[in-house]
Design a protein around this motif. Sequence first.
Motif, PDB file in Angstrom:
ATOM      1  N   ALA A   1       0.819  -1.211   0.000  1.00  0.00           N
ATOM      2  CA  ALA A   1       0.000   0.000   0.000  1.00  0.00           C
ATOM      3  C   ALA A   1       0.850   1.256   0.000  1.00  0.00           C
ATOM      4  O   ALA A   1       0.332   2.360  -0.177  1.00  0.00           O
ATOM      5  N   THR A   2       2.168   1.127   0.165  1.00  0.00           N
ATOM      6  CA  THR A   2       2.995   2.318   0.389  1.00  0.00           C
ATOM      7  C   THR A   2       4.109   2.526  -0.625  1.00  0.00           C
ATOM      8  O   THR A   2       4.701   3.603  -0.668  1.00  0.00           O
ATOM      9  N   GLU A   3       4.420   1.547  -1.473  1.00  0.00           N
ATOM     10  CA  GLU A   3       5.615   1.658  -2.314  1.00  0.00           C
ATOM     11  C   GLU A   3       5.423   2.515  -3.557  1.00  0.00           C
ATOM     12  O   GLU A   3       6.401   3.000  -4.135  1.00  0.00           O
ATOM     13  N   ALA A   4       4.198   2.718  -4.013  1.00  0.00           N
ATOM     14  CA  ALA A   4       3.974   3.476  -5.253  1.00  0.00           C
ATOM     15  C   ALA A   4       4.472   4.909  -5.106  1.00  0.00           C
ATOM     16  O   ALA A   4       4.359   5.531  -4.047  1.00  0.00           O
ATOM     17  N   SER A   5       5.035   5.433  -6.194  1.00  0.00           N
ATOM     18  CA  SER A   5       5.579   6.793  -6.179  1.00  0.00           C
ATOM     19  C   SER A   5       5.149   7.535  -7.438  1.00  0.00           C
ATOM     20  O   SER A   5       4.735   6.924  -8.426  1.00  0.00           O
ATOM     21  N   LEU A   6       5.233   8.855  -7.375  1.00  0.00           N
ATOM     22  CA  LEU A   6       5.014   9.694  -8.554  1.00  0.00           C
ATOM     23  C   LEU A   6       6.322  10.391  -8.864  1.00  0.00           C
ATOM     24  O   LEU A   6       6.868  11.123  -8.027  1.00  0.00           O
ATOM     25  N   ASP A   7       6.854  10.153 -10.044  1.00  0.00           N
ATOM     26  CA  ASP A   7       8.072  10.812 -10.505  1.00  0.00           C
ATOM     27  C   ASP A   7       7.679  11.926 -11.470  1.00  0.00           C
ATOM     28  O   ASP A   7       6.937  11.691 -12.426  1.00  0.00           O
TER      29      ASP A   7
ATOM     30  N   ASP B   1      13.790  17.184 -11.269  1.00  0.00           N
ATOM     31  CA  ASP B   1      13.377  15.783 -11.121  1.00  0.00           C
ATOM     32  C   ASP B   1      12.977  15.567  -9.669  1.00  0.00           C
ATOM     33  O   ASP B   1      13.816  15.706  -8.767  1.00  0.00           O
ATOM     34  N   MET B   2      11.721  15.216  -9.442  1.00  0.00           N
ATOM     35  CA  MET B   2      11.211  15.018  -8.095  1.00  0.00           C
ATOM     36  C   MET B   2      10.503  13.664  -8.014  1.00  0.00           C
ATOM     37  O   MET B   2       9.894  13.201  -8.982  1.00  0.00           O
ATOM     38  N   THR B   3      10.580  13.027  -6.853  1.00  0.00           N
ATOM     39  CA  THR B   3       9.853  11.791  -6.585  1.00  0.00           C
ATOM     40  C   THR B   3       9.019  11.981  -5.325  1.00  0.00           C
ATOM     41  O   THR B   3       9.538  12.406  -4.285  1.00  0.00           O
ATOM     42  N   TYR B   4       7.717  11.691  -5.432  1.00  0.00           N
ATOM     43  CA  TYR B   4       6.803  11.879  -4.316  1.00  0.00           C
ATOM     44  C   TYR B   4       6.267  10.519  -3.877  1.00  0.00           C
ATOM     45  O   TYR B   4       5.826   9.715  -4.714  1.00  0.00           O
ATOM     46  N   PRO B   5       6.276  10.227  -2.579  1.00  0.00           N
ATOM     47  CA  PRO B   5       5.797   8.917  -2.075  1.00  0.00           C
ATOM     48  C   PRO B   5       4.272   8.844  -2.042  1.00  0.00           C
ATOM     49  O   PRO B   5       3.638   8.866  -0.982  1.00  0.00           O
ATOM     50  N   ILE B   6       3.684   8.742  -3.215  1.00  0.00           N
ATOM     51  CA  ILE B   6       2.228   8.784  -3.322  1.00  0.00           C
ATOM     52  C   ILE B   6       1.579   7.658  -2.517  1.00  0.00           C
ATOM     53  O   ILE B   6       0.534   7.844  -1.881  1.00  0.00           O
ATOM     54  N   GLY B   7       2.179   6.476  -2.551  1.00  0.00           N
ATOM     55  CA  GLY B   7       1.608   5.360  -1.796  1.00  0.00           C
ATOM     56  C   GLY B   7       1.530   5.648  -0.313  1.00  0.00           C
ATOM     57  O   GLY B   7       0.513   5.380   0.339  1.00  0.00           O
ATOM     58  N   GLU B   8       2.596   6.234   0.250  1.00  0.00           N
ATOM     59  CA  GLU B   8       2.592   6.578   1.672  1.00  0.00           C
ATOM     60  C   GLU B   8       1.583   7.681   1.976  1.00  0.00           C
ATOM     61  O   GLU B   8       0.889   7.642   3.004  1.00  0.00           O
ATOM     62  N   MET B   9       1.507   8.669   1.079  1.00  0.00           N
ATOM     63  CA  MET B   9       0.541   9.752   1.280  1.00  0.00           C
ATOM     64  C   MET B   9      -0.892   9.211   1.306  1.00  0.00           C
ATOM     65  O   MET B   9      -1.709   9.605   2.147  1.00  0.00           O
TER      66      MET B   9
END
Length: 264
Positions: free
Chosen positions: A193-199, A210-218
């Motif tokens: 439930a937490t590993e997905a990210s938005l790059d 270049d940014m990576t956001y922890p969408i799964g954690e959010m």
Amino acid sequence: MAACAALASCIKENRDNCPCYLHVDLSRVDSHYVHKIDLMLAERFGNDPIWYAVEQKYIGDTLIMKVDKSEFDFSAWGNLNSSHLDDPTLTITSGEPADSLWSFYKPISTRCEDAYVTVIPERQYIPVTVILRGMIQGLSDIRPELGNISGSLLYGGGATGSKGTLKPALVHTPQDDAYYYMYKTMILTQTSATEASLDLHFVKNGRTVDMTYPIGEMLAEMGEDISSTNQNPIVIDLAIGTADILITIKVSNWTRHGIYTITY
């Protein structure tokens, strides 16, 4: 003698080698959402899975299939089109665009004359919209990607396989009077439930960001679990500022949202 005759008449025919008739009830499948069904029977003792394609006209009916007497993992997959099998017995990996997959899984025994299973599919995909707005004038080479995305188990119960990325398709191209970009895609139910990210990648005034956001954690912090089926659509709103990005994530029919400010 009469007793012996009565006992002799009670000897049952050995029907171990006879097939079982599996009744597959598809009346709970909504043809408005599920346009194609593939059934899979995977025997528990190592034989290759057997696939049955069901024509759309039979959705809603009960199919009667002649199968071996054994123990099976039974799966039904709806809308399995552009996805492909990464391994015939293990995973489905989403292609581009992702399929709007529905699935049902149940272990069944066919060691009888007739066996019965009712297919009640669950939605395995989550619609995702990414909106980019704010100070977008002068941005170029914009590339949002969803990372750490995996496929789904054929036998149900979450995703498996190697992680990959999804590139949402641009559905609105800004003109002179436009004020946002909009991208859309779908992700499948995930193991975590937490590993997905938005790059997010873009170039602004000659500077590459270049940014990576922890969408799964959010999402998990908001109570949204993308490892579960039948999850709500997700909207990720990115407002570009002079030196930061305001991220608003909306789910649960937009009744809950999370807001994050990240400097870049």
